[in-house]
Design a protein around this motif. Structure first.
Motif, short mmCIF file in Angstrom:
data_model
loop_
_atom_site.label_atom_id
_atom_site.label_comp_id
_atom_site.label_asym_id
_atom_site.label_seq_id
_atom_site.Cartn_x
_atom_site.Cartn_y
_atom_site.Cartn_z
N LYS A 37 6.24 25.56 -34.90
CA LYS A 37 5.76 26.74 -35.59
C LYS A 37 4.26 26.86 -35.35
O LYS A 37 3.48 26.04 -35.81
CB LYS A 37 6.06 26.64 -37.08
N THR A 38 3.87 27.88 -34.58
CA THR A 38 2.45 28.11 -34.30
C THR A 38 2.14 29.58 -34.59
O THR A 38 3.03 30.40 -34.75
CB THR A 38 2.11 27.80 -32.83
N ASP A 39 0.87 29.89 -34.62
CA ASP A 39 0.42 31.26 -34.85
C ASP A 39 -0.10 31.89 -33.56
O ASP A 39 -1.07 32.63 -33.58
CB ASP A 39 -0.70 31.27 -35.92
N GLY A 40 0.53 31.61 -32.46
CA GLY A 40 0.09 32.14 -31.18
C GLY A 40 0.16 33.65 -31.11
O GLY A 40 0.87 34.31 -31.87
N LYS A 41 -0.57 34.22 -30.17
CA LYS A 41 -0.64 35.68 -30.04
C LYS A 41 0.46 36.25 -29.15
O LYS A 41 0.70 37.44 -29.15
CB LYS A 41 -2.02 36.09 -29.54
N PHE A 42 1.14 35.39 -28.40
CA PHE A 42 2.25 35.84 -27.56
C PHE A 42 3.55 35.47 -28.27
O PHE A 42 3.74 34.34 -28.69
CB PHE A 42 2.21 35.19 -26.18
N ILE A 43 4.46 36.44 -28.38
CA ILE A 43 5.69 36.24 -29.16
C ILE A 43 6.91 36.49 -28.27
O ILE A 43 6.91 37.39 -27.44
CB ILE A 43 5.70 37.17 -30.40
N PHE A 44 7.92 35.66 -28.46
CA PHE A 44 9.18 35.84 -27.75
C PHE A 44 10.32 35.25 -28.58
O PHE A 44 10.09 34.44 -29.47
CB PHE A 44 9.15 35.22 -26.35
N THR A 45 11.53 35.70 -28.27
CA THR A 45 12.71 35.23 -28.98
C THR A 45 13.73 34.72 -27.97
O THR A 45 13.90 35.31 -26.91
CB THR A 45 13.33 36.36 -29.83
N VAL A 46 14.40 33.64 -28.34
CA VAL A 46 15.49 33.09 -27.54
C VAL A 46 16.77 33.28 -28.34
O VAL A 46 16.84 32.91 -29.51
CB VAL A 46 15.27 31.60 -27.23
N ALA A 68 11.05 22.79 -29.10
CA ALA A 68 10.68 23.88 -30.00
C ALA A 68 11.77 24.24 -30.99
O ALA A 68 11.48 24.62 -32.13
CB ALA A 68 10.30 25.12 -29.18
N ALA A 69 13.04 24.17 -30.57
CA ALA A 69 14.13 24.58 -31.46
C ALA A 69 15.46 24.05 -30.93
O ALA A 69 15.59 23.72 -29.75
CB ALA A 69 14.19 26.10 -31.56
N LYS A 70 16.45 24.01 -31.84
CA LYS A 70 17.81 23.60 -31.51
C LYS A 70 18.73 24.72 -31.99
O LYS A 70 18.80 24.99 -33.18
CB LYS A 70 18.15 22.28 -32.21
N LEU A 71 19.41 25.38 -31.05
CA LEU A 71 20.24 26.54 -31.37
C LEU A 71 21.72 26.23 -31.26
O LEU A 71 22.16 25.57 -30.32
CB LEU A 71 19.93 27.70 -30.43
N GLU A 72 22.49 26.78 -32.19
CA GLU A 72 23.94 26.82 -32.11
C GLU A 72 24.33 28.19 -31.56
O GLU A 72 23.50 29.09 -31.48
CB GLU A 72 24.55 26.59 -33.50
N PRO A 73 25.61 28.39 -31.20
CA PRO A 73 26.03 29.70 -30.69
C PRO A 73 25.69 30.83 -31.67
O PRO A 73 25.77 30.66 -32.89
CB PRO A 73 27.54 29.54 -30.52
N SER A 74 25.30 31.96 -31.13
CA SER A 74 24.98 33.19 -31.87
C SER A 74 23.73 33.07 -32.73
O SER A 74 23.52 33.88 -33.62
CB SER A 74 26.16 33.65 -32.74
N GLU A 75 22.88 32.11 -32.45
CA GLU A 75 21.61 31.98 -33.19
C GLU A 75 20.45 32.42 -32.33
O GLU A 75 20.53 32.45 -31.11
CB GLU A 75 21.39 30.53 -33.64
N LYS A 76 19.34 32.74 -33.01
CA LYS A 76 18.11 33.12 -32.33
C LYS A 76 16.94 32.42 -33.00
O LYS A 76 17.00 32.04 -34.17
CB LYS A 76 17.90 34.63 -32.36
N VAL A 77 15.88 32.25 -32.23
CA VAL A 77 14.63 31.72 -32.76
C VAL A 77 13.48 32.52 -32.16
O VAL A 77 13.48 32.81 -30.97
CB VAL A 77 14.49 30.20 -32.48
N THR A 78 12.55 32.89 -33.01
CA THR A 78 11.35 33.59 -32.55
C THR A 78 10.21 32.58 -32.53
O THR A 78 9.97 31.88 -33.51
CB THR A 78 11.02 34.78 -33.47
N LEU A 79 9.54 32.53 -31.38
CA LEU A 79 8.49 31.54 -31.15
C LEU A 79 7.20 32.24 -30.75
O LEU A 79 7.22 33.36 -30.25
CB LEU A 79 8.92 30.56 -30.07
N ARG A 80 6.10 31.54 -30.97
CA ARG A 80 4.78 32.05 -30.60
C ARG A 80 4.03 31.00 -29.78
O ARG A 80 4.24 29.81 -29.96
CB ARG A 80 3.96 32.39 -31.84
N THR A 81 3.18 31.48 -28.91
CA THR A 81 2.35 30.59 -28.11
C THR A 81 1.01 31.26 -27.84
O THR A 81 0.91 32.49 -27.93
CB THR A 81 3.06 30.22 -26.79
N ASN A 82 0.03 30.48 -27.51
CA ASN A 82 -1.29 31.03 -27.15
C ASN A 82 -1.42 31.20 -25.64
O ASN A 82 -2.43 31.72 -25.17
CB ASN A 82 -2.41 30.14 -27.68
N GLU A 83 -0.42 30.77 -24.91
CA GLU A 83 -0.44 30.88 -23.44
C GLU A 83 0.42 32.05 -22.99
O GLU A 83 1.51 32.25 -23.51
CB GLU A 83 0.08 29.59 -22.81
#
Length: 140
Positions: A37-46, A68-83
């Motif tokens: 969990k970061t406060d990066g300015k670039f955002i994406f979802t898996v 960064a995360a562990k997903l089961e089927p039909s799940e999503k995670v939104t992540l942030r990065t500074n890169e």
């Protein structure tokens, strides 16, 4: 007989394609499996596909080799990065049948400010385990 049983188990885990899940219909990953969990300015979802193929395994998402995360089927995670350029990697983990090392699948992602990119995790018919693909841009 043992080889037939192992082959059947691998087919069950990896032998069939999975189905894409709409961003809005995917369930958010529980907080205890959102590990970066970061406060990066670039955002994406898996978003991980639905389907029973490989469903006993987690899809482990790495950003620049950091889990960064562990997903089961039909799940999503939104992540942030500074890169704006990151190496995404997906591997499987979980039950003992998930321990087969496919080496992971890498995807070089180029992110842009004010564009929320979507990536998809799926298993396809070639049996090479989990794969990560670009899946579009989310528009608010």
């Amino acid at each position: 007989m043992k080889q037939i049983l192992i082959s059947l188990m691998l087919f069950v885990l990896y032998g069939c394609a999975t189905s894409a899940v709409d961003y809005d219909k995917a369930k958010p990953v529980p907080d205890d499996r959102n590990l970066l969990k970061t406060d990066g300015k670039f955002i994406f979802t898996v978003v991980r596909d639905s389907g029973w193929t490989g469903s006993i395994c987690y899809a482990d998402i790495y950003i620049d080799d950091q889990l960064a995360a562990k997903l089961e089927p039909s799940e999503k995670v939104t992540l942030r990065t500074n890169e704006n350029r990151v190496m995404l990697k997906v591997t499987n983990s979980g039950a003992s049948m998930c321990s087969h090392d496919w080496g992971g699948n890498y995807y070089e992602a180029f992110l842009e400010l004010d564009k929320h990119k979507i990536f998809r995790i799926h298993v396809n018919n070639d049996g090479k385990g989990l794969q990560i693909l670009a899946g579009g841009i989310y528009k608010n």
